[in-house]
Design a protein around this motif. Structure first.
Motif, mmCIF file in Angstrom:
data_model
loop_
_atom_site.group_PDB
_atom_site.id
_atom_site.type_symbol
_atom_site.label_atom_id
_atom_site.label_comp_id
_atom_site.label_asym_id
_atom_site.label_seq_id
_atom_site.Cartn_x
_atom_site.Cartn_y
_atom_site.Cartn_z
ATOM 1 N N GLN A 236 22.221 -24.220 -1.227
ATOM 2 C CA GLN A 236 21.574 -24.293 0.081
ATOM 3 C C GLN A 236 21.669 -25.687 0.697
ATOM 4 O OE1 GLN A 236 17.674 -22.556 0.269
ATOM 5 N NE2 GLN A 236 18.192 -20.901 -1.124
ATOM 6 N N HIS A 254 16.864 -15.626 5.799
ATOM 7 C CA HIS A 254 16.962 -14.918 4.522
ATOM 8 C C HIS A 254 18.378 -14.449 4.237
ATOM 9 C CE1 HIS A 254 17.175 -10.789 6.361
ATOM 10 N NE2 HIS A 254 16.687 -11.486 7.371
ATOM 11 N N SER A 259 20.671 -14.261 -1.221
ATOM 12 C CA SER A 259 19.311 -13.754 -1.095
ATOM 13 C C SER A 259 19.185 -12.438 -1.847
ATOM 14 C CB SER A 259 18.972 -13.536 0.379
ATOM 15 O OG SER A 259 19.749 -12.483 0.912
ATOM 16 N N PRO A 314 14.398 -17.419 -6.568
ATOM 17 C CA PRO A 314 14.381 -16.232 -5.707
ATOM 18 C C PRO A 314 15.391 -15.175 -6.145
ATOM 19 C CG PRO A 314 14.360 -18.236 -4.388
ATOM 20 C CD PRO A 314 14.650 -18.651 -5.794
ATOM 21 N N GLY A 360 8.395 -16.842 -0.936
ATOM 22 C CA GLY A 360 9.403 -15.819 -1.159
ATOM 23 C C GLY A 360 8.904 -14.668 -2.017
ATOM 24 N N SER A 364 9.198 -11.106 -0.412
ATOM 25 C CA SER A 364 10.118 -10.143 -1.017
ATOM 26 C C SER A 364 9.382 -8.895 -1.481
ATOM 27 C CB SER A 364 10.882 -10.791 -2.175
ATOM 28 O OG SER A 364 9.998 -11.272 -3.167
#
Length: 790
Positions: A236, A254, A259, A314, A360, A364
């Motif tokens: 990232q 996202h 992701s 994540p 997250g 999620s």
């Protein structure tokens, strides 16, 4: 009585509550007392107590089990730490670069797995975070994933800034088992490459780094290379701050790294392809069911993509959820969707008890729960396009409460942006990018980049709309709970009565504002920005920011990391005034980030009129002695520099704007980085205005400031030193600390106290030490804290 599915869901929820409750504690409990509590309900004979009571005890046991398990994991992690005595000392050690190094304009940052320590008697945690810095006098030290090095390093205990609504670096590091941080020492210290470690974990990191290099070599200076790198390997840091801002404003952030959606899509693609092929071979189908074979292949694809992402937290959550789903299918269990989600919740929290603190995690699980809520247990089949629209509508409405409480902003164009971004990125860009990692198909990277160019162009068009983003204050917690119920009511099936009431239930999140300050009062926050200064001042109807703190590395600065989140949570939508005291990077480093997000009416500064930071200012004026204004019964006055200071040969520090804030008989003095020459001028011209209740120490407590005569004239009850933890500047200087001690001044340091929140009124001032009032068991407490006020 609850059936088995409901009991399983209830058990998972109470286990999660126990984990969450542990993460709110200021210290870890004694574990031997808690483990038996968790098992006690299971030891009671089945018919000895009523079933309802037994169920209640089992749920309490689940909560105790979650609490105890999270405490045990935390205690194990915290046990491996850097001793106080070895902070700031040169230590020679051997280990392996444990992950893909993150590149920034000042060097590299990476995790380092320590194998042995050569310095006698030194103890170093098994996993640490290191940085290298570019020095013009030396050849840059380049390290690569999987390389074994002997390095000389200088370490400190994990310590982050502590601010309202700020990022908690300390729990982030604990979650990743990074137990010390520091940098590689180059001067007079040989750093030797010893070879390459080819174990599977390091081989994966080497593969990731080679893919990044392959992309950069193939695409060169193409503008969105970093986005493709992030989509391929989860780096990232390759995405710029401006790109992240665009993605956040349009609600597609996202999508722009590896992701959960991409992992699920790729897994589903391999599942469908395997299922289609397997069913066409009778022999294979008779040996092993096609659905189970496709499930295994789909899970392996998800595992491979998760490993390629660096096994980030994540991505791990998504993998665990898919693994739970796959396990149930392979076990041939026909389970309810709620059970599936409950099982995934248990797996995620067992693997990572700190996941429950991450935005997250909630987004999620909340997104998956919303999908189940609007699509599960429905009669009949609808067109896939209608189903897709229903899911997008559910995401738009259902995620409003968590987005407001976590980020204080909503993308109003998110439904439109996701309508084209999801198919373009997930079904076109990601497959092309992954195929482009293979040398024979590198030409596909050009196609992926062109599709991304189109996607970014469309996102910019949406972002340019005047109503692209809604920003506001952080809503009260109770209103978030009511808002969740309202969202669920709005999304209830057609025919459900009174769904419109859901809109009313969501209104408090938007309409209930933070408490307004009284007339003739001020709320002042001296932020903990490390080595630098940033102070916000709020009155009943106005807000001002004095300095914006330092620039850190790459696109990170105190503006986007600390000030913007804090100001947004306070409900600040515009700044009436921004004072930039002088041209030092630790005082103006966050300016661009602040001005890019929060409109500023006027900038008051000692910077030159053609300074690049003033190009986008709507209006600016020079900071000069004699400027005065009143806001809501609070008086502001600039005491320095002189009107003609540009013609006087002053050091840049002595050009600092000095601001006096008067609330009744209470006076707060913000002195910037003035040194003794400017202090002498103040003593000559403004002796009658120097008496101060609270002083933000000049130049962070440097030995070139805070002369004995200046301290005597200001005679502060409190002084705040804004300093970075174990900064190379060693602020505040011991002799300066002693001068304030001799004057009976109560002292605080931002590295020990965190942000200092000052509530001032005619009746007096009240101080809050944010690091202490918002402490958790992982919060680093410095030894110097005991000498300062609570």
């Amino acid at each position: 009585m609850l059936g088995y599915p409901a009991r399983m869901v209830s058990f998972s929820i109470f286990f999660a509550l126990g984990v969450w409750f542990l993460q709110q504690q200021t210290s870890l409990p004694s574990l031997p007392f808690l483990w038996p509590l968790a098992a006690l309900p299971l030891l009671i004979p089945y018919h000895a107590i009523p079933r309802a009571l037994r169920s209640a005890l089992i749920l309490l046991g689940a909560a105790a089990l979650g609490f105890s398990y999270a405490a045990w994991v935390a205690q194990s992690r915290l046990a491996d730490s850097l001793p106080d005595a070895w902070q700031g000392k040169n230590i020679t050690l051997t280990g392996v670069v444990a992950e893909l190094p993150r590149l920034h304009d000042k060097g590299q940052r990476f995790a380092f797995a320590v194998e042995s320590v050569q310095t006698p008697d030194a103890h170093v945690p098994q996993r640490i975070q290191l940085a290298t810095y570019i020095n013009e006098k030396e050849t840059p030290l380049e390290l690569h994933a999987g390389e074994r090095w002997q390095l000389t390093v200088r370490l400190k205990q994990i310590h982050g800034t502590s601010n309202p609504n700020g990022f908690d670096f300390e729990v982030w590091a604990l979650e990743r088992n990074l137990r010390a941080s520091g940098y590689v020492v180059r001067k007079d210290s040989p750093n030797v490459l010893l070879g390459q470690d080819t174990t599977p974990a390091y081989f994966i990191e080497q593969t990731r780094e080679s893919i990044r290099s392959h992309f950069q070599k193939t695409l060169g200076d193409a503008p969105y290379t970093g986005i493709l790198v992030a989509l391929a390997i989860g780096d990232q840091a390759s995405i710029s701050a401006d790109e992240w801002t665009l993605f956040t404003h349009t609600g597609v952030n996202h999508l722009m790294s590896i992701s959960g959606l991409h992992i699920t899509m790729l897994s589903g693609l391999f599942f469908a392809l395997t299922y289609w092929l397997w069913r066409r071979n009778i022999a294979l189908t008779l040996r092993f069911p096609a659905r189970k074979a496709a499930t295994i292949v789909g899970l392996l694809a998800a595992l491979a993509y998760t490993l390629l992402s660096g096994f980030e937290i994540p991505a791990q959550r998504t993998l665990y959820m898919l693994a739970t789903f796959a396990g149930m299918l392979l076990w041939s269990r026909n389970i309810a969707l709620s059970q599936l989600l409950a099982a995934a919740l248990l797996v995620v929290l067992i693997a990572d008890p700190w996941a429950i603190l991450a935005p997250g995690f909630w987004l999620s699980f909340g997104a998956v729960a919303l999908i189940f809520y609007v699509t599960g247990n429905r009669i009949g089949r609808v067109h896939w396009l209608m189903e897709y629209g229903k899911v997008q509508w559910a995401m738009t409405i259902g995620l409003i409460p968590p987005l407001l409480v976590m980020f204080q902003q909503l993308s109003l164009v998110s439904p439109l942006a996701n309508a084209f971004a999801i198919p373009l990125v997930s079904f076109v860009v990601v497959p092309l990018t992954l195929l482009g990692t293979l040398p024979p198909f590198e030409w596909m990277l050009y196609l992926a980049h062109e599709v991304m160019v189109l996607c970014i162009w469309l996102l910019h068009a949406l972002d340019s709309l005047p109503i692209a983003v809604w920003t506001q204050h952080s809503p009260p917690i109770w209103s978030v709970g009511v808002g969740v119920m309202g969202a669920l009511l709005i999304l209830a099936p057609h025919g459900f009565p009174l769904r419109w009431i859901g809109l009313i239930l969501m209104l408090p999140m938007f309409l209930i504002k933070p408490p307004v300050l009284e007339m003739a009062s001020a709320r002042i926050v001296v932020f903990d920005v490390g080595q630098g200064l940033a102070v916000s001042i709020q009155t009943q109807n106005h807000t001002m920011l004095y300095d914006t703190g330092p620039d850190y590395a790459g696109d990170a600065d105190s503006g986007n990391r600390i000030l913007v989140p804090a100001l947004r949570a306070m409900g600040v939508s515009r700044l009436d005034r921004l004072i930039l005291s002088h041209d030092d990077i630790d005082h103006v480093g966050g300016t661009r980030s602040v001005m890019a997000v929060i409109p500023v009416d006027v900038v008051t500064t000692s910077l030159a009129g053609d300074h690049e930071l003033l190009r986008d200012a709507k209006r600016f004026e020079r900071c000069a002695d004699g400027q005065q204004w009143d806001w809501d019964g609070v008086h502001f006055e600039v005491l320095h520099p002189a009107i003609d200071s540009t013609a006087i040969k002053l050091r840049d520090n002595d050009q600092s704007c000095v601001l006096r804030i008067s609330v009744g008989t209470q006076h707060i003095l913000l002195a910037g980085d003035i040194e003794q020459a400017a202090e002498e001028r103040l003593l000559q011209l403004h002796t009658d205005k120097l008496l101060t209740t609270l002083l933000v120490a000049p130049h962070h407590g440097s030995k070139s400031s805070s002369s004995e005569s200046f301290i005597a004239a200001t005679s502060p009850e409190y002084v705040i030193f804004t300093a970075g933890y174990r900064s190379r500047f060693n602020h505040p200087a011991p002799e300066v600390v002693q001068r304030y001690t001799d004057s009976n001044t109560q002292q605080l340091r931002s590295d020990a106290a965190g942000a200092v929140i000052i509530n001032a009124s005619a009746a007096g001032i009240q101080l809050e030490n944010f690091r202490k009032t918002h402490s958790h068991y992982w919060t680093h407490q410095t030894p110097i804290e005991a000498s300062f006020i609570p």
